[in-house]
Scaffold this active site. Structure first.
Site, PDB file in Angstrom:
ATOM      1  N   LEU A 155       0.819  -1.216   0.000  1.00  0.00           N
ATOM      2  CA  LEU A 155       0.000   0.000   0.000  1.00  0.00           C
ATOM      3  C   LEU A 155       0.851   1.263   0.000  1.00  0.00           C
ATOM      4  CD1 LEU A 155      -2.659  -1.061   2.672  1.00  0.00           C
ATOM      5  CD2 LEU A 155      -2.861  -1.185   0.180  1.00  0.00           C
ATOM      6  N   GLY A 156       2.059   1.172   0.526  1.00  0.00           N
ATOM      7  CA  GLY A 156       2.934   2.342   0.581  1.00  0.00           C
ATOM      8  C   GLY A 156       4.306   1.971   1.098  1.00  0.00           C
TER       9      GLY A 156
ATOM     10  N   GLY B  49       8.116   3.742   2.844  1.00  0.00           N
ATOM     11  CA  GLY B  49       8.812   4.862   3.457  1.00  0.00           C
ATOM     12  C   GLY B  49      10.290   4.571   3.536  1.00  0.00           C
TER      13      GLY B  49
ATOM     14  N   GLY C  66      10.243   1.538   6.190  1.00  0.00           N
ATOM     15  CA  GLY C  66       9.126   0.629   6.339  1.00  0.00           C
ATOM     16  C   GLY C  66       8.297   0.462   5.092  1.00  0.00           C
TER      17      GLY C  66
ATOM     18  N   ASP D 226       4.578  16.643  11.967  1.00  0.00           N
ATOM     19  CA  ASP D 226       4.600  16.354  10.530  1.00  0.00           C
ATOM     20  C   ASP D 226       3.193  16.362   9.929  1.00  0.00           C
ATOM     21  OD1 ASP D 226       5.981  15.908   8.160  1.00  0.00           O
ATOM     22  OD2 ASP D 226       5.871  13.733   8.328  1.00  0.00           O
TER      23      ASP D 226
END
Length: 244
Positions: free
Chosen positions: A6-7, A9, A12, A139
């Site tokens: 899904l994504g 970083g 991670g 953030d």
């Protein structure tokens, strides 16, 4: 059982996962325990290593999610596992994409005021929940909020606490570690002397972006923030009027 990614970083990867016993869907964030660390050589070479600071950062992110359990606008943490090399954080699955994606899909028109009002109410709830628990988020930005579903009236949930930090409410002590995404950072945060009110500045930037998505290039944004950071409080309003 792990499904699609899904994504991603810096340290991670988030995947959709399905419980084999119940068929329930979750989002699982896999965080590496190692990170590039400078070897000390003049050539700048780095090696992968596990550091106590990095492990504390992972533990802090899990702790923040646990402390915010029950907050409607924060993803629910279901469970946490670890092996030799990684920590796995299993969270509720949000299927509606990021606020940043929905803003891009609007094609430069921004969101309508009713949608912005609903989104900002949720974002404000997150900030209030954090500050009441002694957490400064640091953030705030559209990329860190996911819509629970693809429905037009779906609510948003905060998903990433990797840069959050503890503070003691009421204590007069300025934080000094710079963290965040430059364009959303308060001038005080850029100057490395700030408190939880830096999150309130970021709220204003997010609100402006949702209503007026033409926000300039990254360099234009950073230049504007730099000008504001160097200016006196009395001069900042004039700079904002020029830029906006």
């Amino acid at each position: 059982a792990a499904q699609e990614v899904l994504g991603k970083g810096s340290y991670g990867v988030v995947r959709r996962v399905v419980c084999r016993e119940t068929g329930a869907e979750f989002a699982a964030k896999s965080i590496s325990k190692v990170r590039p660390v400078w070897t000390g050589q003049m050539d700048g070479e780095a090696r992968d290593a596990t550091t106590s600071g990095h492990l504390k950062k992972i533990a802090a992110e899990v702790n923040f999610l646990a402390r915010l359990a029950g907050e409607e606008c924060v993803v629910d943490i279901d469970s946490v596992y670890e092996d030799v090399g990684r920590v796995y954080v299993v969270m509720s699955l949000c299927k509606g994409g990021t606020l940043e994606d929905r803003l891009a899909a609007a094609g430069g028109r921004g969101l309508d005021e009713a949608a912005v009002r609903a989104v900002m109410r949720s974002v404000l709830q997150v900030v209030r929940g954090c500050h009441e628990r002694g957490i400064i988020y640091r953030d705030l930005k559209p990329a860190n909020f996911l819509f629970a579903s693809e429905a037009p009236d779906s609510g948003v949930r905060c998903i990433d606490f990797g840069l959050a930090e503890n503070f003691i409410p009421g204590e007069v002590r300025a934080l000094n570690k710079r963290a965040g995404t430059p364009v959303y950072m308060a001038p005080e945060l850029v100057m490395q002397r700030y408190d939880e009110k830096a999150d309130v500045y970021s709220l204003g930037v997010v609100l402006y972006e949702l209503l007026r998505p033409r926000f300039g290039t990254t360099m234009e944004r950073v230049t504007c923030i730099s000008r504001i950071a160097r200016a006196s409080p009395a001069e900042r309003l004039g700079i904002l009027r020029e830029e906006l």
